[in-house]
Design a protein around this motif. Structure first.
Motif, PDB file in Angstrom:
ATOM      1  N   TRP A  71       1.082  13.180  45.614  1.00 38.04           N
ATOM      2  CA  TRP A  71       1.499  13.531  46.973  1.00 38.04           C
ATOM      3  C   TRP A  71       1.417  15.045  47.177  1.00 38.04           C
ATOM      4  O   TRP A  71       0.878  15.509  48.184  1.00 38.04           O
ATOM      5  N   LEU A  72       1.917  15.819  46.222  1.00 37.69           N
ATOM      6  CA  LEU A  72       1.850  17.275  46.345  1.00 37.69           C
ATOM      7  C   LEU A  72       0.404  17.759  46.395  1.00 37.69           C
ATOM      8  O   LEU A  72       0.074  18.692  47.142  1.00 37.69           O
ATOM      9  N   ASP A  73      -0.463  17.128  45.623  1.00 32.30           N
ATOM     10  CA  ASP A  73      -1.880  17.511  45.603  1.00 32.30           C
ATOM     11  C   ASP A  73      -2.614  17.142  46.886  1.00 32.30           C
ATOM     12  O   ASP A  73      -3.737  17.592  47.107  1.00 32.30           O
ATOM     13  N   SER A  74      -1.986  16.343  47.751  1.00 38.21           N
ATOM     14  CA  SER A  74      -2.615  15.955  49.014  1.00 38.21           C
ATOM     15  C   SER A  74      -2.420  17.019  50.103  1.00 38.21           C
ATOM     16  O   SER A  74      -2.894  16.863  51.219  1.00 38.21           O
ATOM     17  N   TRP A  75      -1.753  18.103  49.753  1.00 42.05           N
ATOM     18  CA  TRP A  75      -1.510  19.194  50.695  1.00 42.05           C
ATOM     19  C   TRP A  75      -2.494  20.337  50.448  1.00 42.05           C
ATOM     20  O   TRP A  75      -2.698  20.757  49.310  1.00 42.05           O
ATOM     21  N   ALA A  76      -3.051  20.876  51.516  1.00 39.04           N
ATOM     22  CA  ALA A  76      -3.968  22.015  51.421  1.00 39.04           C
ATOM     23  C   ALA A  76      -3.197  23.327  51.281  1.00 39.04           C
ATOM     24  O   ALA A  76      -3.741  24.314  50.784  1.00 39.04           O
ATOM     25  N   LYS A 107      -1.766  19.078  55.487  1.00 36.65           N
ATOM     26  CA  LYS A 107      -2.353  18.096  54.576  1.00 36.65           C
ATOM     27  C   LYS A 107      -3.871  18.346  54.487  1.00 36.65           C
ATOM     28  O   LYS A 107      -4.491  18.831  55.430  1.00 36.65           O
ATOM     29  N   LYS A 108      -4.451  18.015  53.363  1.00 38.31           N
ATOM     30  CA  LYS A 108      -5.907  18.127  53.205  1.00 38.31           C
ATOM     31  C   LYS A 108      -6.577  17.223  54.233  1.00 38.31           C
ATOM     32  O   LYS A 108      -6.186  16.072  54.417  1.00 38.31           O
ATOM     33  N   GLY A 109      -7.572  17.752  54.925  1.00 42.62           N
ATOM     34  CA  GLY A 109      -8.315  16.988  55.913  1.00 42.62           C
ATOM     35  C   GLY A 109      -7.608  16.825  57.247  1.00 42.62           C
ATOM     36  O   GLY A 109      -8.139  16.187  58.152  1.00 42.62           O
ATOM     37  N   ALA A 110      -6.440  17.407  57.401  1.00 46.26           N
ATOM     38  CA  ALA A 110      -5.691  17.268  58.655  1.00 46.26           C
ATOM     39  C   ALA A 110      -6.143  18.313  59.661  1.00 46.26           C
ATOM     40  O   ALA A 110      -6.504  19.435  59.291  1.00 46.26           O
ATOM     41  N   GLU A 111      -6.103  17.934  60.925  1.00 46.14           N
ATOM     42  CA  GLU A 111      -6.451  18.873  61.989  1.00 46.14           C
ATOM     43  C   GLU A 111      -5.269  19.746  62.390  1.00 46.14           C
ATOM     44  O   GLU A 111      -5.454  20.841  62.907  1.00 46.14           O
TER      45      GLU A 111
END
Length: 156
Positions: A71-76, A107-111
């Motif tokens: 979950w933590l790694d899913s954040w940019a 989040k990674k890939g979030a706008e």
């Protein structure tokens, strides 16, 4: 029984030793999120802690290190956690804290960035030489209309 309120950095709060140790745990949780460090996060919890956080299922039993790190790694960006109106009450070998936490980041890939307030309650037990979280309950209110959407727009 004693109570402390956390609205400022831990280092500026005047509190008993127990309260100071508990506030340091809250600070460790903040650092763990910011640094994407699941091991530091998990170290604050008893191995059998009952956790009611925002992620399914309804209850988690202990911190799943791999799940938390994923979950933590899913954040940019760092996950920023701020506290407001956080109260700590200590009685003997037990303590509880409650207040508001703001979570911010992208989040990674979030706008768009994530930015919302949630309610947080922690129950702690003095075990051995220190305090550990034995129960966490995190929640976001939801609108009681037909939408049932989370009330991410609320602020304390």
């Amino acid at each position: 029984m004693s109570t402390a309120v956390l609205n400022v950095p831990v280092s500026t709060v005047s509190a008993s030793n127990d309260e100071a140790e508990i506030l340091a745990i809250l600070e460790s949780l903040r650092h763990a999120h910011h640094d994407h460090n699941a091991a530091l996060f998990a170290a604050q919890f008893a191995s059998d802690a009952e956790i009611y956080n925002l992620a399914p299922p309804l209850a988690h039993h202990g911190v799943d290190l791999a799940e938390k790190q994923a979950w933590l790694d899913s954040w940019a960006t760092p996950v920023e956690i701020d506290t407001r109106d956080f109260k700590v009450t200590v009685s003997g070998n037990f303590a509880f804290c409650h207040g508001y936490m703001r979570m911010r980041g992208t989040k990674k890939g979030a706008e768009h960035a994530v930015d919302f307030w949630m309610r947080e309650t922690l129950c702690l037990e003095r075990k051995g030489s220190g305090w550990q979280i034995v129960h966490e309950h995190t929640s976001v209110p939801f609108y009681m209309d037909a939408s049932l959407r989370p009330a991410f727009d609320l602020q304390p």
